[in-house]
Write a protein that holds these residues in place. Structure first.
Motif, PDB file in Angstrom:
ATOM      1  N   VAL A 126       0.805  -1.197  -0.069  1.00 13.66           N
ATOM      2  CA  VAL A 126       0.212   0.219   0.086  1.00 13.66           C
ATOM      3  C   VAL A 126       0.881   1.208   0.261  1.00 13.66           C
ATOM      4  O   VAL A 126       1.464   1.549   0.767  1.00 13.66           O
ATOM      5  N   PRO A 127       0.784   2.150  -1.084  1.00 15.59           N
ATOM      6  CA  PRO A 127       1.441   3.504  -1.076  1.00 15.59           C
ATOM      7  C   PRO A 127       1.453   4.011   0.354  1.00 15.59           C
ATOM      8  O   PRO A 127       0.495   4.187   0.879  1.00 15.59           O
ATOM      9  N   ALA A 128       2.399   4.477   0.962  1.00 12.19           N
ATOM     10  CA  ALA A 128       2.844   5.353   2.160  1.00 12.19           C
ATOM     11  C   ALA A 128       2.106   4.533   3.272  1.00 12.19           C
ATOM     12  O   ALA A 128       1.897   5.011   4.260  1.00 12.19           O
ATOM     13  N   GLY A 129       2.035   3.279   3.213  1.00  8.39           N
ATOM     14  CA  GLY A 129       1.680   2.266   4.333  1.00  8.39           C
ATOM     15  C   GLY A 129       2.855   1.716   5.165  1.00  8.39           C
ATOM     16  O   GLY A 129       2.518   1.377   6.300  1.00  8.39           O
ATOM     17  N   ARG A 130       4.136   1.796   4.738  1.00  9.64           N
ATOM     18  CA  ARG A 130       5.352   1.090   5.390  1.00  9.64           C
ATOM     19  C   ARG A 130       5.503   1.771   6.500  1.00  9.64           C
ATOM     20  O   ARG A 130       5.648   0.989   7.574  1.00  9.64           O
ATOM     21  N   ILE A 131       5.704   3.285   6.692  1.00  7.20           N
ATOM     22  CA  ILE A 131       6.074   3.861   7.845  1.00  7.20           C
ATOM     23  C   ILE A 131       5.182   3.646   8.939  1.00  7.20           C
ATOM     24  O   ILE A 131       5.569   3.488  10.267  1.00  7.20           O
ATOM     25  N   PRO A 132       3.891   4.220   8.574  1.00  7.50           N
ATOM     26  CA  PRO A 132       2.871   4.081   9.920  1.00  7.50           C
ATOM     27  C   PRO A 132       2.884   2.560  10.732  1.00  7.50           C
ATOM     28  O   PRO A 132       2.959   2.424  11.740  1.00  7.50           O
ATOM     29  N   VAL A 133       3.000   1.517   9.695  1.00  8.16           N
ATOM     30  CA  VAL A 133       3.001   0.330  10.230  1.00  8.16           C
ATOM     31  C   VAL A 133       4.363   0.098  11.049  1.00  8.16           C
ATOM     32  O   VAL A 133       4.613  -0.754  12.173  1.00  8.16           O
ATOM     33  N   MET A 134       5.377   0.487  10.354  1.00  5.21           N
ATOM     34  CA  MET A 134       6.708   0.252  11.352  1.00  5.21           C
ATOM     35  C   MET A 134       6.753   1.022  12.572  1.00  5.21           C
ATOM     36  O   MET A 134       7.338   0.544  13.471  1.00  5.21           O
ATOM     37  N   LEU A 135       6.157   2.230  12.511  1.00  2.48           N
ATOM     38  CA  LEU A 135       6.154   2.963  13.774  1.00  2.48           C
ATOM     39  C   LEU A 135       5.358   2.482  14.594  1.00  2.48           C
ATOM     40  O   LEU A 135       5.554   2.218  15.859  1.00  2.48           O
ATOM     41  N   ALA A 136       3.933   1.962  14.214  1.00  2.00           N
ATOM     42  CA  ALA A 136       3.228   0.855  15.120  1.00  2.00           C
ATOM     43  C   ALA A 136       4.067  -0.146  15.999  1.00  2.00           C
ATOM     44  O   ALA A 136       3.859  -0.500  17.084  1.00  2.00           O
ATOM     45  N   CYS A 137       4.781  -0.835  14.908  1.00  2.00           N
ATOM     46  CA  CYS A 137       5.813  -1.950  15.459  1.00  2.00           C
ATOM     47  C   CYS A 137       6.584  -1.612  16.499  1.00  2.00           C
ATOM     48  O   CYS A 137       6.665  -2.161  17.523  1.00  2.00           O
ATOM     49  N   LEU A 138       7.298  -0.355  16.437  1.00  2.00           N
ATOM     50  CA  LEU A 138       8.058   0.158  17.097  1.00  2.00           C
ATOM     51  C   LEU A 138       7.527   0.685  18.502  1.00  2.00           C
ATOM     52  O   LEU A 138       8.101   0.308  19.635  1.00  2.00           O
ATOM     53  N   LEU A 139       6.605   1.226  18.506  1.00  2.00           N
ATOM     54  CA  LEU A 139       5.702   1.763  19.697  1.00  2.00           C
ATOM     55  C   LEU A 139       5.197   0.516  20.351  1.00  2.00           C
ATOM     56  O   LEU A 139       5.084   0.547  21.637  1.00  2.00           O
ATOM     57  N   GLY A 140       4.892  -0.535  19.583  1.00  2.00           N
ATOM     58  CA  GLY A 140       4.425  -1.876  20.426  1.00  2.00           C
ATOM     59  C   GLY A 140       5.399  -2.548  20.986  1.00  2.00           C
ATOM     60  O   GLY A 140       5.280  -3.840  21.418  1.00  2.00           O
ATOM     61  N   ARG A 141       6.749  -2.223  20.838  1.00  2.00           N
ATOM     62  CA  ARG A 141       8.047  -2.822  21.226  1.00  2.00           C
ATOM     63  C   ARG A 141       8.043  -4.342  20.651  1.00  2.00           C
ATOM     64  O   ARG A 141       8.533  -5.168  21.205  1.00  2.00           O
ATOM     65  N   MET A 142       7.637  -4.237  19.201  1.00  2.00           N
ATOM     66  CA  MET A 142       7.801  -5.496  18.529  1.00  2.00           C
ATOM     67  C   MET A 142       9.459  -6.208  18.586  1.00  2.00           C
ATOM     68  O   MET A 142      10.145  -5.186  17.986  1.00  2.00           O
ATOM     69  N   PRO A 143       9.773  -7.282  18.828  1.00  2.00           N
ATOM     70  CA  PRO A 143      11.197  -7.618  18.700  1.00  2.00           C
ATOM     71  C   PRO A 143      11.766  -7.515  17.267  1.00  2.00           C
ATOM     72  O   PRO A 143      10.981  -7.798  16.274  1.00  2.00           O
ATOM     73  N   MET A 144      12.949  -7.234  17.120  1.00  2.00           N
ATOM     74  CA  MET A 144      13.564  -7.275  15.722  1.00  2.00           C
ATOM     75  C   MET A 144      13.290  -8.666  15.301  1.00  2.00           C
ATOM     76  O   MET A 144      13.011  -8.505  13.977  1.00  2.00           O
ATOM     77  N   ARG A 145      13.483  -9.837  15.824  1.00  2.00           N
ATOM     78  CA  ARG A 145      13.398 -11.028  15.114  1.00  2.00           C
ATOM     79  C   ARG A 145      12.050 -11.235  14.494  1.00  2.00           C
ATOM     80  O   ARG A 145      11.896 -11.616  13.323  1.00  2.00           O
ATOM     81  N   ARG A 146      10.959 -10.860  15.418  1.00  2.00           N
ATOM     82  CA  ARG A 146       9.638 -10.980  14.945  1.00  2.00           C
ATOM     83  C   ARG A 146       9.461  -9.857  13.702  1.00  2.00           C
ATOM     84  O   ARG A 146       8.626 -10.358  12.766  1.00  2.00           O
ATOM     85  N   PHE A 147       9.776  -8.776  13.876  1.00  2.00           N
ATOM     86  CA  PHE A 147       9.632  -7.764  12.693  1.00  2.00           C
ATOM     87  C   PHE A 147      10.316  -8.387  11.497  1.00  2.00           C
ATOM     88  O   PHE A 147       9.818  -8.174  10.395  1.00  2.00           O
ATOM     89  N   ALA A 148      11.387  -8.814  11.493  1.00  2.00           N
ATOM     90  CA  ALA A 148      12.348  -9.459  10.313  1.00  2.00           C
ATOM     91  C   ALA A 148      11.520 -10.482   9.752  1.00  2.00           C
ATOM     92  O   ALA A 148      11.655 -10.670   8.485  1.00  2.00           O
ATOM     93  N   ARG A 149      11.000 -11.514  10.459  1.00  2.00           N
ATOM     94  CA  ARG A 149      10.112 -12.572  10.024  1.00  2.00           C
ATOM     95  C   ARG A 149       9.070 -12.191   9.141  1.00  2.00           C
ATOM     96  O   ARG A 149       8.455 -12.525   8.088  1.00  2.00           O
TER      97      ARG A 149
END
Length: 206
Positions: A126-149
């Motif tokens: 989705v255009p311009a959808g990557r950054i909001p989801v990435m920020l949501a992952c960061l604020l939700g403290r998603m571990p790097m390993r889970r994000f990478a998967r």
């Protein structure tokens, strides 16, 4: 004067020696700093590869684009994590936050809570959808390993989508430069359409 010059592409060996490293660097940079139209780059590279005699050229473009996008995402996420863990934040976290509209962030957080890391795949498409989801992952403290998967299939789907656009452009026109122009125009139209729609909707709503 411009079209004849564009039409005179260098030999395949030169294209590969210069093009693949350049594609990797630009896509990785574009994942960190959103001033590079990475989708258009991948589509253009796919057009050129489509017209080459090397049967593996398209596969190499796909691999280079996907791996560069993944590397860029991982680096940006790592930098964002440092900001989340720091008491004073960081310029990278602020930069990510500034690029995510509040309403888009709220939607991303809701979808992330409902669907988990699967949302990463859709965010890349989705255009311009990557950054909001990435920020949501960061604020939700998603571990790097889970994000990478979750980001691996996201980058693979993203690279495949824009490569298909390039293949379509390359198959419609006999000259590579014509396909490049068509592919770039289509990718820019796709990436810019949501922003134009939001502006039109906001203007008429007021």
């Amino acid at each position: 004067m411009i079209l004849p010059v564009v039409g005179q592409l260098p030999p395949e060996s030169t294209q590969q020696a210069v093009g693949y490293p350049s594609l990797f660097l630009l896509v990785a940079l574009g994942a960190l700093v959103p001033v590079v139209p990475t989708g258009a780059l991948v589509s253009s590279a796919a057009v050129v590869a489509f017209h080459q005699t090397d049967p593996f050229a398209l596969l190499v473009v796909f691999g280079v684009a996907a791996s560069a996008a993944f590397l860029g995402d991982i680096c940006l996420y790592w930098l964002g994590q440092r900001g989340v863990r720091s008491k004073n934040g960081s310029k990278w976290l602020r930069a990510i936050s500034d690029r995510a509209a509040p309403e888009r962030l709220a939607q991303a957080q809701q979808k992330l809570d409902e669907h988990g890391a699967v949302v990463l795949v859709l965010s890349r498409l989705v255009p311009a959808g990557r950054i909001p989801v990435m920020l949501a992952c960061l604020l939700g403290r998603m571990p790097m390993r889970r994000f990478a998967r979750g980001d691996i299939p996201a980058c693979l789907a993203w690279a495949a989508t824009y490569q298909l656009i390039g293949i379509l452009g390359g198959s419609l026109f006999p000259e590579p430069w014509q396909g490049v122009v068509a592919a770039v125009g289509l990718t820019l139209l796709i990436s810019g359409a949501p922003a134009v729609w939001r502006r039109v909707r906001t203007r008429f709503s007021h």
